[in-house]
Design a protein around this motif. Structure first.
Motif, PDB file in Angstrom:
ATOM      1  N   HIS A 292     -30.994   3.634  11.719  1.00  0.00           N
ATOM      2  CA  HIS A 292     -31.996   2.565  11.789  1.00  0.00           C
ATOM      3  C   HIS A 292     -33.210   2.983  12.620  1.00  0.00           C
TER       4      HIS A 292
ATOM      5  N   ASP B  50     -29.875  -3.195   6.741  1.00  0.00           N
ATOM      6  CA  ASP B  50     -28.628  -3.943   6.650  1.00  0.00           C
ATOM      7  C   ASP B  50     -28.940  -5.265   5.956  1.00  0.00           C
TER       8      ASP B  50
ATOM      9  N   HIS C 199     -24.726  -1.848   4.805  1.00  0.00           N
ATOM     10  CA  HIS C 199     -25.674  -0.801   5.215  1.00  0.00           C
ATOM     11  C   HIS C 199     -26.119   0.060   4.028  1.00  0.00           C
TER      12      HIS C 199
HETATM   13 ZN   LIG Z   1     -26.922  -0.495   9.345  1.00  0.00          ZN
END
Ligand SMILES: [Zn+2]
Length: 334
Positions: free
Chosen positions: A278, A285, A329
């Protein structure tokens, strides 16, 4: 010998001249030697000054390296509390860290000097090396502990009876499932890092684009790298055409400081700061709950099937049989 008295006079005069020239030559030689000696003194003094400046610079560099290693070691200790099988390895690191702190205090240029015993650059480097070794040992012990925990969790999950689904799934379809073990505090997506250097979690505004259709509950836009955001806009058009609404997001870019806070709050579940996908602006997500995007949901199946055409994939590690199953994810691979 020519001539009489005149010749003798000439001889004497020549002797005197030769003697005077010799005296002058000797004097010049003496002057030259003296000048050389003076030059040598000056050069020696300059060399001594330069050596002192160089030594101070080298020691300041060694001190800065040790300070960084000490900071890392402190973070390691904080992140691995109750996270190693044998705490002796953490206590060793704490001992070396105390030694490092003492060396840093003893060489603090702002502090009074002369009473604490200065440490040489070589000494500082030796402490740095010892600290790095102890830090790495704790990291390895922590990794081993994580693996043991994961194995224990997997064994426990295998023994647990499968809960009955609340509603019978349609014939032939698997029941959607959204098991998540996360029960930590909420963390939100991050704005760009003003003046960021482009490294993980430090992406500057010009490297990021906000997606167009949503912001997070704090009002922070969902940022991704420019290419990843453009690709997600195209993916979202396809998703909306299929499901009648835009893709829901929970998190995209997360900056370094937030990752540090997460790691402190969650320990091993959170990626080591500076390594989270990230932090690259290339990951998103979707919400973990409600279970719209869980395992075997039409939405997740659609994303897994169609995402790659837009450069967005579910990494193998995040798959159901991956090393760290995360149905929520996705990552942009271009
Ligand atoms: Zn994630």
């Amino acid at each position: 010998m020519v001539g009489g008295a005149g010749g003798a006079w000439a001889w004497t005069e020549r002797e005197d001249r030769v003697a005077a020239e010799q005296a002058a030559t000797q004097e010049r030689a003496a002057d030259a030697l003296e000048a050389q000696a003076r030059d040598a003194d000056v050069l020696q003094a300059q060399a001594a000054d330069a050596a002192a400046v160089h030594a101070a610079t080298v020691r300041a560099d060694a001190r800065a390296t040790l300070a960084a290693a000490a900071e890392h070691a402190r973070a390691t200790l904080a992140a691995t509390q109750d996270g190693v099988a044998d705490d002796a390895v953490r206590q060793s690191l704490a001992a070396v860290l105390a030694e490092a702190d003492a060396a840093l205090a003893a060489t603090d240029p702002a502090a009074a000097t002369g009473t604490t015993g200065a440490r040489s650059a070589t000494g500082l480097r030796a402490v740095t090396a010892a600290l790095a070794a102890a830090d790495a040992a704790v990291g390895a012990a922590h990794d081993a502990w994580l693996q043991a925990e994961a194995a224990a969790a997997a064994a426990a999950a295998a023994e647990r009876p499968t809960p009955k689904p609340a509603a019978e799934p349609a014939a032939g379809a698997a029941a959607p499932s959204c098991e998540t073990t996360y029960n930590g505090p909420p963390f939100y997506t991050s704005p760009a890092t003003s003046g960021g250097d482009g490294s993980n979690g430090k992406l500057p505004p010009e490297a990021l684009t906000a997606i167009s259709w949503d912001v997070d509950p704090h009002g922070t836009p969902y940022y991704l790298t420019n290419a990843a955001a453009a690709a997600l806009e195209r993916l979202n058009s396809g998703f909306r055409a299929r499901f009648g609404h835009s893709l829901d997001l929970d998190l995209t870019y997360r900056d370094y400081d937030t990752q540090v806070a997460m790691r402190a709050a969650l320990g091993s579940i959170a990626a080591t700061p500076g390594t989270s996908s990230h932090g690259t602006g290339l990951a998103l997500d979707v919400p973990e709950l409600p279970c719209e995007y869980g395992w075997d949901t039409p939405q997740r199946d659609w994303l897994v099937s169609n995402g790659p055409a837009y450069g967005w994939v579910s990494p193998s590690w995040a798959g159901r049989s991956g090393s760290n199953p995360e149905y929520w994810h996705f990552e942009y691979r271009g």
